[in-house]
Design a protein around this motif. Structure first.
Motif, PDB file in Angstrom:
ATOM      1  N   GLY A 184       9.521  -2.980  -0.998  1.00  0.00           N
ATOM      2  CA  GLY A 184      10.259  -4.151  -1.513  1.00  0.00           C
ATOM      3  C   GLY A 184       9.508  -4.907  -2.582  1.00  0.00           C
ATOM      4  N   SER A 185       8.157  -4.931  -2.485  1.00  0.00           N
ATOM      5  CA  SER A 185       7.414  -5.676  -3.515  1.00  0.00           C
ATOM      6  C   SER A 185       7.408  -4.879  -4.819  1.00  0.00           C
ATOM      7  CB  SER A 185       5.971  -5.927  -3.055  1.00  0.00           C
ATOM      8  OG  SER A 185       5.261  -4.701  -2.938  1.00  0.00           O
ATOM      9  N   GLU A 186       7.078  -5.567  -5.901  1.00  0.00           N
ATOM     10  CA  GLU A 186       6.992  -4.914  -7.221  1.00  0.00           C
ATOM     11  C   GLU A 186       5.550  -4.482  -7.469  1.00  0.00           C
ATOM     12  OE1 GLU A 186       9.300  -7.470 -10.101  1.00  0.00           O
ATOM     13  OE2 GLU A 186      10.585  -5.772  -9.650  1.00  0.00           O
ATOM     14  N   HIS A 187       4.619  -5.420  -7.427  1.00  0.00           N
ATOM     15  CA  HIS A 187       3.203  -5.048  -7.531  1.00  0.00           C
ATOM     16  C   HIS A 187       2.738  -4.454  -6.205  1.00  0.00           C
ATOM     17  CE1 HIS A 187       3.679  -7.943 -10.853  1.00  0.00           C
ATOM     18  NE2 HIS A 187       2.754  -7.219 -11.436  1.00  0.00           N
ATOM     19  N   THR A 188       1.689  -3.636  -6.290  1.00  0.00           N
ATOM     20  CA  THR A 188       1.068  -3.098  -5.074  1.00  0.00           C
ATOM     21  C   THR A 188      -0.436  -3.307  -5.206  1.00  0.00           C
ATOM     22  OG1 THR A 188       0.983  -0.912  -6.125  1.00  0.00           O
ATOM     23  CG2 THR A 188       2.863  -1.355  -4.682  1.00  0.00           C
ATOM     24  N   ILE A 189      -1.115  -3.347  -4.067  1.00  0.00           N
ATOM     25  CA  ILE A 189      -2.579  -3.507  -4.069  1.00  0.00           C
ATOM     26  C   ILE A 189      -3.166  -2.242  -3.455  1.00  0.00           C
ATOM     27  CG2 ILE A 189      -4.539  -4.924  -3.331  1.00  0.00           C
ATOM     28  CD1 ILE A 189      -2.543  -6.440  -5.131  1.00  0.00           C
ATOM     29  N   ASP A 190      -3.877  -1.473  -4.262  1.00  0.00           N
ATOM     30  CA  ASP A 190      -4.388  -0.162  -3.812  1.00  0.00           C
ATOM     31  C   ASP A 190      -3.265   0.632  -3.154  1.00  0.00           C
ATOM     32  OD1 ASP A 190      -7.619  -1.593  -2.923  1.00  0.00           O
ATOM     33  OD2 ASP A 190      -6.891  -0.747  -4.821  1.00  0.00           O
ATOM     34  N   SER A 191      -2.107   0.614  -3.828  1.00  0.00           N
ATOM     35  CA  SER A 191      -0.884   1.349  -3.397  1.00  0.00           C
ATOM     36  C   SER A 191      -0.235   0.779  -2.152  1.00  0.00           C
ATOM     37  CB  SER A 191      -1.192   2.846  -3.193  1.00  0.00           C
ATOM     38  OG  SER A 191      -1.630   3.391  -4.414  1.00  0.00           O
ATOM     39  N   ARG A 192      -0.746  -0.321  -1.645  1.00  0.00           N
ATOM     40  CA  ARG A 192      -0.072  -0.948  -0.495  1.00  0.00           C
ATOM     41  C   ARG A 192       1.148  -1.708  -0.963  1.00  0.00           C
ATOM     42  NH1 ARG A 192      -2.097  -5.663   3.849  1.00  0.00           N
ATOM     43  NH2 ARG A 192      -0.022  -5.938   4.790  1.00  0.00           N
ATOM     44  N   VAL A 193       2.279  -1.411  -0.345  1.00  0.00           N
ATOM     45  CA  VAL A 193       3.556  -2.049  -0.687  1.00  0.00           C
ATOM     46  C   VAL A 193       3.840  -3.137   0.355  1.00  0.00           C
ATOM     47  CG1 VAL A 193       6.007  -1.578  -1.098  1.00  0.00           C
ATOM     48  CG2 VAL A 193       4.339   0.228  -1.444  1.00  0.00           C
ATOM     49  N   TYR A 194       4.402  -4.247  -0.080  1.00  0.00           N
ATOM     50  CA  TYR A 194       4.807  -5.318   0.832  1.00  0.00           C
ATOM     51  C   TYR A 194       6.335  -5.334   0.923  1.00  0.00           C
ATOM     52  CZ  TYR A 194       0.017  -7.136   0.723  1.00  0.00           C
ATOM     53  OH  TYR A 194      -1.343  -7.290   0.865  1.00  0.00           O
ATOM     54  N   PRO A 195       6.893  -5.962   1.956  1.00  0.00           N
ATOM     55  CA  PRO A 195       8.359  -5.992   2.088  1.00  0.00           C
ATOM     56  C   PRO A 195       9.069  -6.838   1.036  1.00  0.00           C
ATOM     57  CG  PRO A 195       7.277  -6.738   4.133  1.00  0.00           C
ATOM     58  CD  PRO A 195       6.211  -6.492   3.142  1.00  0.00           C
ATOM     59  N   ALA A 196       8.348  -7.776   0.404  1.00  0.00           N
ATOM     60  CA  ALA A 196       8.995  -8.622  -0.619  1.00  0.00           C
ATOM     61  C   ALA A 196       7.931  -9.289  -1.478  1.00  0.00           C
ATOM     62  CB  ALA A 196       9.878  -9.685   0.048  1.00  0.00           C
ATOM     63  N   GLU A 197       8.371  -9.823  -2.620  1.00  0.00           N
ATOM     64  CA  GLU A 197       7.461 -10.496  -3.567  1.00  0.00           C
ATOM     65  C   GLU A 197       8.193 -11.667  -4.201  1.00  0.00           C
ATOM     66  OE1 GLU A 197       5.412  -7.748  -6.145  1.00  0.00           O
ATOM     67  OE2 GLU A 197       5.102  -9.240  -7.709  1.00  0.00           O
ATOM     68  N   LEU A 198       7.516 -12.821  -4.213  1.00  0.00           N
ATOM     69  CA  LEU A 198       8.038 -14.056  -4.823  1.00  0.00           C
ATOM     70  C   LEU A 198       7.494 -14.165  -6.247  1.00  0.00           C
ATOM     71  CD1 LEU A 198       8.958 -17.096  -4.958  1.00  0.00           C
ATOM     72  CD2 LEU A 198       6.885 -17.639  -3.642  1.00  0.00           C
ATOM     73  N   HIS A 199       8.354 -14.516  -7.190  1.00  0.00           N
ATOM     74  CA  HIS A 199       7.934 -14.783  -8.572  1.00  0.00           C
ATOM     75  C   HIS A 199       8.282 -16.221  -8.950  1.00  0.00           C
ATOM     76  CE1 HIS A 199       8.168 -10.243  -9.715  1.00  0.00           C
ATOM     77  NE2 HIS A 199       7.029 -10.568  -9.101  1.00  0.00           N
ATOM     78  N   LEU A 200       7.239 -16.996  -9.269  1.00  0.00           N
ATOM     79  CA  LEU A 200       7.440 -18.376  -9.766  1.00  0.00           C
ATOM     80  C   LEU A 200       7.237 -18.314 -11.276  1.00  0.00           C
ATOM     81  CD1 LEU A 200       5.279 -19.539  -6.873  1.00  0.00           C
ATOM     82  CD2 LEU A 200       7.389 -20.807  -7.326  1.00  0.00           C
ATOM     83  N   VAL A 201       8.336 -18.578 -12.016  1.00  0.00           N
ATOM     84  CA  VAL A 201       8.371 -18.340 -13.458  1.00  0.00           C
ATOM     85  C   VAL A 201       8.179 -19.649 -14.226  1.00  0.00           C
ATOM     86  CG1 VAL A 201       9.801 -17.483 -15.352  1.00  0.00           C
ATOM     87  CG2 VAL A 201       9.970 -16.428 -13.077  1.00  0.00           C
ATOM     88  N   HIS A 202       7.174 -19.667 -15.112  1.00  0.00           N
ATOM     89  CA  HIS A 202       6.840 -20.856 -15.893  1.00  0.00           C
ATOM     90  C   HIS A 202       6.808 -20.475 -17.378  1.00  0.00           C
ATOM     91  CE1 HIS A 202       4.791 -20.880 -11.959  1.00  0.00           C
ATOM     92  NE2 HIS A 202       4.944 -22.190 -11.939  1.00  0.00           N
TER      93      HIS A 202
END
Ligand SMILES: Oc1ccc(S)c(O)c1
Ligand SMILES: [Zn+2]
Length: 260
Positions: free
Chosen positions: A103-121
């Motif tokens: 669900g997430s867009e970025h990954t950390i060492d290929s670890r995927v998360y179920p979701a990702e929040l983007h705060l746009v400025h």
């Protein structure tokens, strides 16, 4: 699991266009390899100051649900960190999967998360409007926060309770007095790199600030995101899930960390 990565690389139904922008050299999202990121001691702490009274409404734009803010003055702003100017909060939104495995867009060492929040400025020092800033290399600053399955998140629930009112594309509902800093982890650590929007027009105008620590939300709260629809009333219902873009090549970029 390997299948979820293969799925991510498929031409996602949401992106009929090519997965990467032709000629793009700084596309997002990317996999952040912790060991390849470079600690930069000159990175300052990020300063965040949001005014809950600038919160306007929630709307379903057919890609995600956005909470939009009044941005005609420097009331909800970020500065410091990797930023040379002060940036105004315009909106925040999420990306998520059909199940908790991705669900997430970025990954950390290929670890995927179920979701990702983007705060746009947007850079209100250099540009007149969000629309102008979105076309410029230093126009936007987006804080990315990973969501992981865990304890109930009290601050998120006000948002979750409003989602049924924006179930369909183009539905909008008033939403007031919400301070999105309640969605940020308390740990100040982040990675930063030069990238792009992950939704059309995919412009290469984003300084990404990806928080190292995830926030915890519970299963019911994630399921509430998945009851939204991509479709308008009367159309054949399509659940709003898997609204993330596949990983893009790092190319000639360095990811810096604010921590050792
Ligand atoms: O303005 C924006 C729209 C979408 C996305 S994914 C952004 O990061 C900024
Ligand atoms: Zn986004």
């Amino acid at each position: 699991t390997c299948c979820s990565y293969r799925l991510r690389d498929a031409l996602h139904p949401l992106w009929q266009s090519p997965l990467s922008v032709p000629g793009g050299t700084r596309q997002s999202p990317i996999d952040i390899q912790w060991r390849d990121s470079i600690f930069d001691p000159y990175l300052r702490p990020l300063k965040i100051s949001y005014d809950p009274d600038t919160c306007l409404h929630i709307w379903n734009n057919g890609y995600s649900f956005l909470v939009e803010f009044e941005d005609s003055a420097d009331k909800s702003i970020i500065m410091g960190g990797p930023l040379e100017n002060q940036y105004r909060l315009k909106q925040f939104h999420f990306h998520w999967g059909a199940i908790n495995e991705w669900g997430s867009e970025h990954t950390i060492d290929s670890r995927v998360y179920p979701a990702e929040l983007h705060l746009v400025h947007w850079n209100a020092v250099k540009y007149e409007s969000f629309e102008d800033a979105v076309m410029e290399g230093n126009g936007l600053a987006v804080i990315g926060v990973f969501l992981k399955l865990g304890a109930y998140h009290d601050g998120l629930q006000k948002l979750v309770d409003a989602l049924p009112a924006v179930k369909h594309k183009d539905e909008i509902v008033e939403f007031d007095s919400f301070d999105p800093s309640c969605l940020l982890p308390s740990c100040p650590d982040y990675w930063t790199y030069a990238g792009s929007l992950t939704t059309p027009p995919l412009t290469e105008s984003v300084t990404w600030i990806i928080k190292k620590k995830a926030i915890e939300v519970d299963e019911d709260q994630l399921e509430a995101f998945r009851m939204l629809l991509f479709t308008s009333p009367g159309e054949e219902e399509k659940r709003m899930v898997d609204n993330f873009r596949p990983l893009q090549p790092l190319m000639n970029r360095t990811v810096r960390s604010s921590f050792q």
